[in-house]
Design an enzyme around this catalytic site. Structure first.
Site, PDB file in Angstrom:
ATOM      1  CE1 TYR A 141      -3.392   2.846   0.698  1.00 27.91           C
ATOM      2  CE2 TYR A 141      -2.174   3.249   2.728  1.00 27.91           C
ATOM      3  CZ  TYR A 141      -3.130   3.632   1.812  1.00 27.91           C
ATOM      4  OH  TYR A 141      -3.823   4.804   1.997  1.00 27.91           O
ATOM      5  CG  ASN A 170      -3.060   7.594  11.924  1.00 25.23           C
ATOM      6  OD1 ASN A 170      -3.108   6.426  11.586  1.00 25.23           O
ATOM      7  ND2 ASN A 170      -1.915   8.209  12.220  1.00 25.23           N
TER       8      ASN A 170
END
Length: 247
Positions: A141, A170
């Site tokens: 990823y 995040n």
């Protein structure tokens, strides 16, 4: 401005749609609804249901909407799935991106904003990483996000687009899917509301930079619409999007 948001029915994408509409822009969405939902979109926003890996579906959305700019949020976003299925990860995050870039070039889009990821691109870091930190992705990823930025830099230079890669930390907030690995705040909140224990992996001393979804949308709005000496035609600008505060 007419803006096409790929992945616009998802968690972050739908907040971007809201932010753009609030500023009076015309918005359309391309989403395969694999993780997004029609309910995340306001009434009246055109939704093209299609996969970015399918060039015909991508071309159809662009041909219909003829956007001035693109906000590319659609992605395979699971680190663990990328480890299990690196080919699938590459198809979505590389081939899918190229399909969208080709369509943007064909329609002479002036600006292209790409959802990158600081958390996976810099690798394992123990202090806040500025944008000049060397890329060191440790998962498929992360590799495809880094490759995506390199493709974006090439397309910007080759075709004169203004390109911006936003490296998210995040992200959390309303509409976050509590079923995926990336939604730890949503996962913990759902468990706490249900009176269930929330399991913390490791020793509990990991620190993360958590940034609020609508704030990420504001960053995308600025990257799509603002004039700045840093955002010039023919080049890629990569920016970290976070708080700089560890939690």
């Amino acid at each position: 401005m007419k803006i096409l948001v790929t992945g616009g029915a998802g968690f972050i994408g739908s907040h971007i749609v809201d932010a753009l509409l609030a500023k009076g822009h015309s918005v359309a969405v391309l989403d395969d609804l694999s993780s997004g939902s029609r309910e995340n979109l306001p009434a009246g926003v055109p939704l093209h249901v299609g996969d970015i890996v399918d060039p015909v579906a991508v071309a159809a959305a662009f041909d219909t909407e003829k956007p001035d700019a693109v906000c590319h949020q659609a992605a395979q976003m699971s680190v663990s799935r990328s480890v299990r299925e690196p080919l699938f990860d590459a198809k979505v995050n590389c081939i899918g991106l190229i399909n969208v870039l080709d369509a943007a070039v064909r329609h002479r889009c002036r600006r292209f904003v790409f959802a990158s990821s600081g958390g996976v691109l810099y690798g394992d870091v123990t202090v806040p990483a500025p944008e000049n930190t060397p890329a060191n992705p440790v998962s498929p990823y992360g590799i495809t996000k880094w490759v995506g930025e390199r493709y974006l830099a090439f397309y910007a230079a080759e075709h004169g687009m203004t390109a911006v890669a936003l490296r998210y930390s995040n992200v959390y907030g309303p509409r976050q899917n509590p079923h995926g690995e990336a939604g730890v705040v949503a996962i913990f909140s759902k468990k706490l509301l249900a009176g269930e224990p929330a399991t913390i992996n490791g020793d509990g001393r990991y620190v993360r930079d958590y940034v609020y979804g609508p704030d990420v949308a504001a960053a995308n709005l600025a990257a799509l619409t603002r004039a700045s000496p840093r955002l010039s035609a023919g080049s890629l600008t990569s920016l970290n999007i976070g708080t700089g505060v560890g939690t």
